[in-house]
Enzyme design. Structure first.
Site, mmCIF file in Angstrom:
data_model
loop_
_atom_site.group_PDB
_atom_site.id
_atom_site.type_symbol
_atom_site.label_atom_id
_atom_site.label_comp_id
_atom_site.label_asym_id
_atom_site.label_seq_id
_atom_site.Cartn_x
_atom_site.Cartn_y
_atom_site.Cartn_z
ATOM 1 N N LYS A 227 0.820 -1.224 0.000
ATOM 2 C CA LYS A 227 0.000 0.000 0.000
ATOM 3 C C LYS A 227 0.847 1.265 0.000
ATOM 4 O O LYS A 227 2.038 1.243 0.291
ATOM 5 C CB LYS A 227 -0.956 -0.023 1.193
ATOM 6 C CG LYS A 227 -2.106 -0.995 0.936
ATOM 7 C CD LYS A 227 -3.234 -0.855 1.903
ATOM 8 C CE LYS A 227 -4.363 -1.787 1.444
ATOM 9 N NZ LYS A 227 -5.403 -1.942 2.445
ATOM 10 N N ARG A 261 -3.984 -9.992 4.797
ATOM 11 C CA ARG A 261 -4.397 -9.989 3.375
ATOM 12 C C ARG A 261 -3.200 -9.510 2.549
ATOM 13 O O ARG A 261 -2.792 -8.363 2.692
ATOM 14 C CB ARG A 261 -5.598 -9.059 3.206
ATOM 15 C CG ARG A 261 -6.162 -9.010 1.798
ATOM 16 C CD ARG A 261 -7.315 -8.015 1.723
ATOM 17 N NE ARG A 261 -7.912 -7.984 0.406
ATOM 18 C CZ ARG A 261 -7.423 -7.289 -0.615
ATOM 19 N NH1 ARG A 261 -6.340 -6.558 -0.465
ATOM 20 N NH2 ARG A 261 -8.011 -7.317 -1.792
HETATM 21 N N1 HH2 Z 1 -7.464 -3.499 0.705
HETATM 22 C C1 HH2 Z 1 -7.764 -3.497 -0.620
HETATM 23 C C2 HH2 Z 1 -8.909 -4.148 -1.087
HETATM 24 N N2 HH2 Z 1 -9.734 -4.801 -0.236
HETATM 25 N N3 HH2 Z 1 -10.257 -5.517 1.958
HETATM 26 C C3 HH2 Z 1 -9.987 -5.550 3.266
HETATM 27 N N4 HH2 Z 1 -10.779 -6.209 4.118
HETATM 28 N N5 HH2 Z 1 -8.876 -4.905 3.775
HETATM 29 C C4 HH2 Z 1 -8.023 -4.223 2.984
HETATM 30 O O1 HH2 Z 1 -7.042 -3.645 3.517
HETATM 31 C C5 HH2 Z 1 -8.290 -4.160 1.577
HETATM 32 C C6 HH2 Z 1 -9.440 -4.843 1.090
HETATM 33 C C7 HH2 Z 1 -6.855 -2.810 -1.579
HETATM 34 O O2 HH2 Z 1 -5.896 -3.677 -2.121
HETATM 35 P P1 HH2 Z 1 -5.984 -4.411 -3.549
HETATM 36 O O3 HH2 Z 1 -7.137 -5.349 -3.613
HETATM 37 O O4 HH2 Z 1 -4.684 -5.017 -3.880
HETATM 38 O O5 HH2 Z 1 -6.171 -3.205 -4.581
HETATM 39 P P2 HH2 Z 1 -7.388 -2.704 -5.440
HETATM 40 O O6 HH2 Z 1 -8.437 -2.217 -4.496
HETATM 41 O O7 HH2 Z 1 -6.783 -1.604 -6.282
HETATM 42 O O8 HH2 Z 1 -7.895 -3.853 -6.266
#
Ligand code: HH2
Length: 281
Positions: A227, A261
């Site tokens: 992040k 995660r």
């Molecule tokens: N972070 C992201 C997405 N979903 N869900 C939970 N519960 N906690 C988190 O910290 C969280 C989440 C963001 O990461 P990522 O899925 O890699 O990115 P994007 O939202 O751009 O797909």
């Protein structure tokens, strides 16, 4: 007031997960635009192959998402989201580990549950009308995440009086709402939502005080992988944030995080193996 007895196992659809060691949730983004791996696994077959690789590396849960919620991301329609994730869910159904679906759309939750999703991971903590009812009737686990604002604008000017207590109060109220809707404590996970409507200072305060969230008795899920907080602290581009991500992940685990995660499962498993061995010595 006495503290609630901590939940020690998570009821997660077809599975019951013991929470004796930190569990690894591997991220499967079936999106063209996710911040760290957008477009790499946007078609079903590459996404399924990536997911199987994460399982081979030691993922305990897979989190499948069809919408990027990175700061500034444009929302997608529920149908688009479903078209992205349904073939992946289908292809992974027999993989032997729990499948979580990362969505804030009630239609997507309903369809995913019908398709056998074991967990719903909602960055809006089931606040959408109909979300509680959609999940209550099923046996899936739920992750309730804190977010200030909306992904499109959440990083413009996040404001808190006292970020830790505000996030804690929000999550506590959402847990109560789920309990009132008949969702058992053993199905509920909470998440401070690192990077969701928070500055680096807010994120660090939440990480430093993560053990306070554990006093709510629910397993805490932590997402710090790659992040922008890690980028701000290290000056590294998104593909060079593994070491920083592992450090933040371990700091969270040392403060009680039950599920992490992550995008980099193999490295996370190694870091946790070393940490765990020291803890058990
Ligand atoms: N972070 C992201 C997405 N979903 N869900 C939970 N519960 N906690 C988190 O910290 C969280 C989440 C963001 O990461 P990522 O899925 O890699 O990115 P994007 O939202 O751009 O797909």
């Amino acid at each position: 007031m006495s503290l609630p007895i901590p939940v020690r196992h998570l009821v997660c659809g077809r599975f019951t997960l013991e929470l004796k060691r930190p569990l690894i949730m591997g991220v499967v983004n079936v999106t063209p635009d996710s911040f760290s791996d957008g477009g790499q696994f946007a078609a079903p077959q590459p996404a399924i192959e990536h997911a199987l690789q994460l399982l081979a590396e030691g993922a305990d849960i897979l989190d499948i998402g069809g919408e990027s919620t990175r700061p500034g991301a444009a929302p997608v329609s529920p149908q688009q989201e479903l078209d992205r994730i349904a073939p992946v869910l289908e292809g992974l159904r027999g993989c032997g580990r729990p499948l979580s679906v990362d969505t804030r759309r009630v239609e997507v939750m309903q369809a995913a549950i019908e398709q056998g999703a074991d967990m719903i991971n909602d960055i809006t903590a089931l606040q959408a009308p109909g979300a509680l009812a959609a999940v209550a009737a099923a046996g899936c686990a739920v992750c309730l995440m804190h977010m200030q604002g909306e992904p499109a604008t959440m990083q413009q000017a996040p404001v808190y009086q006292e970020v830790v207590s505000e996030v804690e109060e929000f999550l506590q109220a959402r847990v109560q709402a789920l309990l009132a809707a008949g969702i058992a404590r053993e199905r509920i996970v909470i998440d401070p939502g690192i990077g969701f409507g928070k500055t680096a200072r807010h994120n660090l305060a939440l990480l430093a005080a993560l053990d306070e969230l554990s006093t709510l008795g629910q397993p805490v899920l932590l997402g710090v992988s790659r992040k922008s907080l890690i980028g701000e602290l290290t000056g590294r581009a998104v593909e060079q944030r593994l070491a920083g991500s592992l450090a933040a992940m371990l700091a969270g685990v040392a403060r009680g995080a039950a599920i992490v995660r992550v995008h980099d499962v193999a490295a996370t498993r190694d870091a946790l193996a070393v940490w765990q061995a020291i803890e058990n010595a």
